[in-house]
Design a protein around this motif. Sequence first.
Motif, PDB file in Angstrom:
ATOM      1  N   GLN A  28       0.831  -1.206   0.000  1.00 40.27           N
ATOM      2  CA  GLN A  28       0.000   0.000   0.000  1.00 40.27           C
ATOM      3  C   GLN A  28       0.861   1.251   0.000  1.00 40.27           C
ATOM      4  OE1 GLN A  28      -2.644  -0.351   3.345  1.00 40.27           O
ATOM      5  NE2 GLN A  28      -4.048  -1.731   2.277  1.00 40.27           N
ATOM      6  N   ARG A  31       2.293   1.667  -3.496  1.00 41.64           N
ATOM      7  CA  ARG A  31       1.275   2.124  -4.438  1.00 41.64           C
ATOM      8  C   ARG A  31       0.984   3.610  -4.248  1.00 41.64           C
ATOM      9  NH1 ARG A  31      -2.862  -1.058  -3.254  1.00 41.64           N
ATOM     10  NH2 ARG A  31      -3.903   0.499  -2.002  1.00 41.64           N
ATOM     11  N   LYS A  32       0.883   4.060  -2.996  1.00 45.69           N
ATOM     12  CA  LYS A  32       0.629   5.477  -2.744  1.00 45.69           C
ATOM     13  C   LYS A  32       1.787   6.340  -3.216  1.00 45.69           C
ATOM     14  CE  LYS A  32      -2.557   4.923   1.106  1.00 45.69           C
ATOM     15  NZ  LYS A  32      -2.773   5.122   2.542  1.00 45.69           N
ATOM     16  N   ARG A  34       3.872   5.587  -5.647  1.00 48.91           N
ATOM     17  CA  ARG A  34       3.847   5.531  -7.104  1.00 48.91           C
ATOM     18  C   ARG A  34       2.744   6.440  -7.653  1.00 48.91           C
ATOM     19  NH1 ARG A  34       3.941   0.203  -7.585  1.00 48.91           N
ATOM     20  NH2 ARG A  34       1.693   0.030  -7.414  1.00 48.91           N
ATOM     21  N   GLU A  35       1.590   6.475  -6.989  1.00 53.15           N
ATOM     22  CA  GLU A  35       0.481   7.306  -7.456  1.00 53.15           C
ATOM     23  C   GLU A  35       0.762   8.789  -7.278  1.00 53.15           C
ATOM     24  OE1 GLU A  35      -2.961   5.841  -5.458  1.00 53.15           O
ATOM     25  OE2 GLU A  35      -3.202   4.150  -6.831  1.00 53.15           O
ATOM     26  N   LYS A  36       1.637   9.155  -6.345  1.00 50.70           N
ATOM     27  CA  LYS A  36       2.016  10.566  -6.209  1.00 50.70           C
ATOM     28  C   LYS A  36       2.794  11.025  -7.426  1.00 50.70           C
ATOM     29  CE  LYS A  36       2.203  10.912  -1.192  1.00 50.70           C
ATOM     30  NZ  LYS A  36       3.078  11.072  -0.033  1.00 50.70           N
ATOM     31  N   PRO A  39      -0.299   8.985 -11.465  1.00 45.61           N
ATOM     32  CA  PRO A  39      -1.559   8.391 -11.004  1.00 45.61           C
ATOM     33  C   PRO A  39      -1.976   7.193 -11.858  1.00 45.61           C
ATOM     34  CG  PRO A  39      -1.970  10.464 -12.116  1.00 45.61           C
ATOM     35  CD  PRO A  39      -0.488  10.308 -12.017  1.00 45.61           C
ATOM     36  N   CYS A  40      -2.669   6.253 -11.240  1.00 45.57           N
ATOM     37  CA  CYS A  40      -3.202   5.093 -11.947  1.00 45.57           C
ATOM     38  C   CYS A  40      -4.467   5.502 -12.696  1.00 45.57           C
ATOM     39  CB  CYS A  40      -3.525   3.961 -10.971  1.00 45.57           C
ATOM     40  SG  CYS A  40      -2.072   3.211 -10.251  1.00 45.57           S
ATOM     41  N   GLU A  42      -7.870   4.023 -14.519  1.00 44.54           N
ATOM     42  CA  GLU A  42      -8.761   2.869 -14.660  1.00 44.54           C
ATOM     43  C   GLU A  42      -9.407   2.932 -16.038  1.00 44.54           C
ATOM     44  OE1 GLU A  42      -9.103   0.441 -12.473  1.00 44.54           O
ATOM     45  OE2 GLU A  42      -7.741   1.406 -11.067  1.00 44.54           O
TER      46      GLU A  42
END
Length: 115
Positions: A28, A31-32, A34-36, A39-40, A42
């Motif tokens: 987690q 992932r956070k 990496r998203e900073k 962003p992922c 969908e």
Amino acid sequence: MSIFWAVVAVTALVLIVYAMVSARLTEQRRRKAREKVLPCVEEAFANDMRYDLRLADGRCFGNVEILGAIDPKDGRLPFGGWEGLLVLRLDDGRKAWLRPSSIRCMAEASAPRVA
């Protein structure tokens, strides 16, 4: 002696649970982080779009429509390894079947078709 084995079993169980929780928390955090940076999104391919596909061996399929995937429960093919293939409609109307792992790049070829 049975208390000793009970303590060993409980200790092993606690260590396993700790390792699972720790791995989940680490994932987690990664992932956070990496998203900073990025962003992922969908977003998946759309059935009403046409795509240009480049395969791992360098071949290109231009302006193809992705019809779907072969159902592994279908059982129509007598030999194995064909389940999960993507079914494509080529620009000239023929069909092609590709392994998803062989596709290296996929780009939109045109706007959605209007029915």
